[in-house]
Design a protein around this motif. Structure first.
Motif, PDB file in Angstrom:
ATOM      1  N   ALA A 149       0.713  -1.207   0.043  1.00 54.98           N
ATOM      2  CA  ALA A 149       0.086  -0.055   0.143  1.00 54.98           C
ATOM      3  C   ALA A 149       1.037   1.225   0.066  1.00 54.98           C
ATOM      4  CB  ALA A 149      -0.816  -0.006   1.335  1.00 54.98           C
ATOM      5  N   ALA A 150       1.999   1.070   0.929  1.00 56.72           N
ATOM      6  CA  ALA A 150       2.690   2.226   0.863  1.00 56.72           C
ATOM      7  C   ALA A 150       3.572   2.601  -0.432  1.00 56.72           C
ATOM      8  CB  ALA A 150       3.914   2.224   2.113  1.00 56.72           C
ATOM      9  N   LEU A 151       3.990   1.521  -1.228  1.00 57.05           N
ATOM     10  CA  LEU A 151       4.571   1.594  -2.528  1.00 57.05           C
ATOM     11  C   LEU A 151       3.845   2.346  -3.326  1.00 57.05           C
ATOM     12  CD1 LEU A 151       6.697   0.989  -4.561  1.00 57.05           C
ATOM     13  CD2 LEU A 151       5.751  -1.407  -4.537  1.00 57.05           C
ATOM     14  N   ILE A 152       2.373   1.847  -3.423  1.00 55.19           N
ATOM     15  CA  ILE A 152       1.475   2.698  -4.499  1.00 55.19           C
ATOM     16  C   ILE A 152       1.439   3.922  -4.358  1.00 55.19           C
ATOM     17  CG2 ILE A 152      -1.086   2.468  -5.436  1.00 55.19           C
ATOM     18  CD1 ILE A 152      -0.805  -0.723  -4.784  1.00 55.19           C
ATOM     19  N   ALA A 153       1.177   4.295  -2.884  1.00 57.53           N
ATOM     20  CA  ALA A 153       0.640   5.582  -2.464  1.00 57.53           C
ATOM     21  C   ALA A 153       1.821   6.453  -2.905  1.00 57.53           C
ATOM     22  CB  ALA A 153       0.122   5.739  -1.046  1.00 57.53           C
ATOM     23  N   LEU A 154       3.164   6.201  -2.462  1.00 57.76           N
ATOM     24  CA  LEU A 154       4.255   6.951  -2.511  1.00 57.76           C
ATOM     25  C   LEU A 154       4.810   6.960  -4.011  1.00 57.76           C
ATOM     26  CD1 LEU A 154       6.246   5.560   0.779  1.00 57.76           C
ATOM     27  CD2 LEU A 154       5.157   7.843   0.220  1.00 57.76           C
ATOM     28  N   ALA A 155       4.625   5.869  -4.694  1.00 52.98           N
ATOM     29  CA  ALA A 155       4.955   5.946  -6.191  1.00 52.98           C
ATOM     30  C   ALA A 155       3.815   7.123  -6.725  1.00 52.98           C
ATOM     31  CB  ALA A 155       4.838   4.831  -6.817  1.00 52.98           C
ATOM     32  N   ALA A 156       2.647   7.433  -6.455  1.00 49.50           N
ATOM     33  CA  ALA A 156       1.851   8.468  -6.892  1.00 49.50           C
ATOM     34  C   ALA A 156       2.417   9.641  -6.586  1.00 49.50           C
ATOM     35  CB  ALA A 156       0.411   8.277  -6.281  1.00 49.50           C
ATOM     36  N   PHE A 177       9.090   2.266 -16.285  1.00 50.88           N
ATOM     37  CA  PHE A 177       8.264   0.989 -16.970  1.00 50.88           C
ATOM     38  C   PHE A 177       9.195  -0.133 -17.648  1.00 50.88           C
ATOM     39  CE2 PHE A 177       5.739  -0.676 -20.417  1.00 50.88           C
ATOM     40  CZ  PHE A 177       4.694  -1.430 -19.607  1.00 50.88           C
ATOM     41  N   ILE A 178      10.142   0.296 -18.272  1.00 51.75           N
ATOM     42  CA  ILE A 178      11.207  -0.636 -18.934  1.00 51.75           C
ATOM     43  C   ILE A 178      11.743  -1.345 -17.842  1.00 51.75           C
ATOM     44  CG2 ILE A 178      13.335  -0.679 -20.130  1.00 51.75           C
ATOM     45  CD1 ILE A 178      12.417   1.855 -21.827  1.00 51.75           C
ATOM     46  N   LEU A 179      12.215  -0.734 -16.708  1.00 51.98           N
ATOM     47  CA  LEU A 179      12.687  -1.403 -15.434  1.00 51.98           C
ATOM     48  C   LEU A 179      11.704  -2.501 -14.760  1.00 51.98           C
ATOM     49  CD1 LEU A 179      14.636   1.562 -13.732  1.00 51.98           C
ATOM     50  CD2 LEU A 179      15.687  -0.378 -15.239  1.00 51.98           C
ATOM     51  N   LEU A 180      10.525  -2.073 -14.808  1.00 47.94           N
ATOM     52  CA  LEU A 180       9.257  -2.899 -14.183  1.00 47.94           C
ATOM     53  C   LEU A 180       9.153  -4.360 -15.237  1.00 47.94           C
ATOM     54  CD1 LEU A 180       7.045  -3.730 -12.566  1.00 47.94           C
ATOM     55  CD2 LEU A 180       5.662  -2.001 -13.743  1.00 47.94           C
ATOM     56  N   CYS A 181       9.316  -3.846 -16.512  1.00 45.86           N
ATOM     57  CA  CYS A 181       9.286  -5.097 -17.441  1.00 45.86           C
ATOM     58  C   CYS A 181      10.353  -6.230 -17.150  1.00 45.86           C
ATOM     59  CB  CYS A 181       9.073  -4.636 -18.803  1.00 45.86           C
ATOM     60  SG  CYS A 181       7.494  -3.602 -19.240  1.00 45.86           S
ATOM     61  N   VAL A 182      11.490  -5.547 -16.949  1.00 44.72           N
ATOM     62  CA  VAL A 182      12.661  -6.302 -16.818  1.00 44.72           C
ATOM     63  C   VAL A 182      12.446  -7.089 -15.293  1.00 44.72           C
ATOM     64  CG1 VAL A 182      15.071  -6.544 -16.171  1.00 44.72           C
ATOM     65  CG2 VAL A 182      14.078  -5.021 -18.081  1.00 44.72           C
ATOM     66  N   GLY A 229       1.955  -1.901 -10.507  1.00 40.71           N
ATOM     67  CA  GLY A 229       2.517  -2.880 -11.484  1.00 40.71           C
ATOM     68  C   GLY A 229       3.575  -3.657 -10.715  1.00 40.71           C
ATOM     69  N   VAL A 230       4.353  -2.973 -10.038  1.00 36.80           N
ATOM     70  CA  VAL A 230       5.418  -3.521  -8.951  1.00 36.80           C
ATOM     71  C   VAL A 230       4.665  -4.698  -8.154  1.00 36.80           C
ATOM     72  CG1 VAL A 230       7.372  -3.145  -7.492  1.00 36.80           C
ATOM     73  CG2 VAL A 230       7.041  -1.550  -9.208  1.00 36.80           C
ATOM     74  N   VAL A 231       3.705  -3.950  -7.507  1.00 34.05           N
ATOM     75  CA  VAL A 231       3.071  -4.920  -6.332  1.00 34.05           C
ATOM     76  C   VAL A 231       2.190  -6.018  -7.077  1.00 34.05           C
ATOM     77  CG1 VAL A 231       1.004  -4.834  -5.041  1.00 34.05           C
ATOM     78  CG2 VAL A 231       2.442  -2.872  -4.870  1.00 34.05           C
ATOM     79  N   LEU A 232       1.959  -5.935  -8.156  1.00 33.67           N
ATOM     80  CA  LEU A 232       1.156  -7.167  -8.955  1.00 33.67           C
ATOM     81  C   LEU A 232       2.070  -8.249  -9.701  1.00 33.67           C
ATOM     82  CD1 LEU A 232      -1.918  -5.190 -10.192  1.00 33.67           C
ATOM     83  CD2 LEU A 232      -1.896  -6.686  -8.149  1.00 33.67           C
ATOM     84  N   ALA A 233       3.204  -7.577  -9.975  1.00 30.16           N
ATOM     85  CA  ALA A 233       4.077  -8.363 -11.030  1.00 30.16           C
ATOM     86  C   ALA A 233       5.395  -8.937 -10.473  1.00 30.16           C
ATOM     87  CB  ALA A 233       4.061  -7.461 -12.429  1.00 30.16           C
ATOM     88  N   CYS A 234       5.667  -8.680  -9.490  1.00 29.96           N
ATOM     89  CA  CYS A 234       7.110  -8.610  -8.764  1.00 29.96           C
ATOM     90  C   CYS A 234       6.988  -9.438  -7.328  1.00 29.96           C
ATOM     91  CB  CYS A 234       7.949  -7.275  -8.718  1.00 29.96           C
ATOM     92  SG  CYS A 234       8.050  -6.351 -10.231  1.00 29.96           S
ATOM     93  N   PRO A 235       8.063 -10.150  -7.086  1.00 35.97           N
ATOM     94  CA  PRO A 235       8.167 -10.983  -5.836  1.00 35.97           C
ATOM     95  C   PRO A 235       8.199  -9.857  -4.657  1.00 35.97           C
ATOM     96  CG  PRO A 235      10.185 -11.207  -6.833  1.00 35.97           C
ATOM     97  CD  PRO A 235       9.294 -10.611  -7.951  1.00 35.97           C
TER      98      PRO A 235
END
Length: 279
Positions: A149-156, A177-182, A229-235
């Motif tokens: 939750a903190a990651l999403i809010a602070l990213a915004a 986004f490129i880094l996220l895809c990697v 995206g980080v929350v949903l796609a990354c460990p």
């Protein structure tokens, strides 16, 4: 990964068409704001971003009802919630925000005095949206919920801090986004995030040329969607590491000026000013 690229392209096309149809809206005096050079520019043009995600997901749902493609999933609905929710909170601040209180300290100070600013509304509402998304992602761990939750809010909020010069937050968002895809372990979960990034890119040239500003509605939707995206796609290890970086950048932005820091580093200064109409 090819599907992610395809959806970024869809977001770009739908966002570009949406921007064209919204041109009369962007010319309304209500949205006129002075930018950093004192020029009147239409703010809140970032409404294109959540609206594009809504249109794309509605189209995918319609096709799925005809047995074409896949029905909307939990991941897609969460990204839609993030883009629409943070976009709405940002739009309120763009349209009726007074700007008399800035930063976490300013908004919390006003809240302590019994006054809820539009920035404070974003702070509380954004945290609530983050908790909802994090709770669906991992409902059995309070620690994971707090981190996500903190990651999403602070990213915004970080995206909002970066949106102080034309094109800056879009450039940063594309790199992120490129880094996220990697880093993603399941790239297919990033399809809706790709739509957000594509829709934001549709505004890139106009933002650089000072014909419009993303405003909080666009910056918040972009930053929060990347965080989601980080929350949903990354460990979890990656999510925790990204949170540390994002939180540190939030503190830097709160205590200092990203513009001054960027200008002090020649490569960053060159990238930041590329394509811009600086005096």
């Amino acid at each position: 990964m090819s599907s992610v690229v395809a959806f970024a392209g869809i977001g770009l096309v739908v966002g570009w068409v949406t921007r064209l149809f919204l041109r009369p809206v962007f010319q309304l005096p209500l949205l006129a704001r002075e930018n950093y050079r004192g020029r009147p520019v239409a703010t809140a043009a970032g409404i294109v971003v959540p609206f594009t995600v809504l249109l794309v997901e509605a189209g995918r749902g319609l096709l799925a009802s005809l047995d074409v493609g896949h029905r909307i999933t939990g991941v897609r609905s969460l990204t839609l919630l993030v883009a629409a929710g943070f976009g709405f909170l940002g739009l309120v601040d763009d349209v009726v925000g007074s700007g008399h209180a800035r930063g976490f300290r300013g908004h919390i100070g006003e809240l302590a005095r019994g006054r809820l600013t539009t920035g404070g509304l974003k702070l509380i509402g954004g945290a609530a949206i983050g908790v909802v998304v994090a709770g669906v992602r991992d409902p059995h761990s309070a620690g994971h919920l707090i981190v996500d939750a903190a990651l999403i809010a602070l990213a915004a909020n970080l995206a909002n801090q970066l949106d102080r010069r034309p094109g800056r937050v879009i450039k940063a968002g594309l790199v992120a986004f490129i880094l996220l895809c990697v880093a993603a372990t399941h790239a297919s979960t990033l399809q809706s995030v790709a739509v957000v990034v594509g829709a934001t890119a549709a505004l890139f040239v106009d933002d650089l040329r000072e014909r419009l500003m993303l405003g909080d509605v666009g910056a918040n939707a972009l930053g929060a969607s990347l965080g989601a995206g980080v929350v949903l796609a990354c460990p979890f290890g990656v999510r925790a590491g990204v949170l540390v970086v994002v939180a540190a950048l939030n503190v830097i932005g709160e205590l200092s000026s990203f513009t001054r820091l960027i200008d002090a580093v020649p490569p960053l200064r060159a990238l930041d000013r590329a394509g811009r109409r600086d005096p």
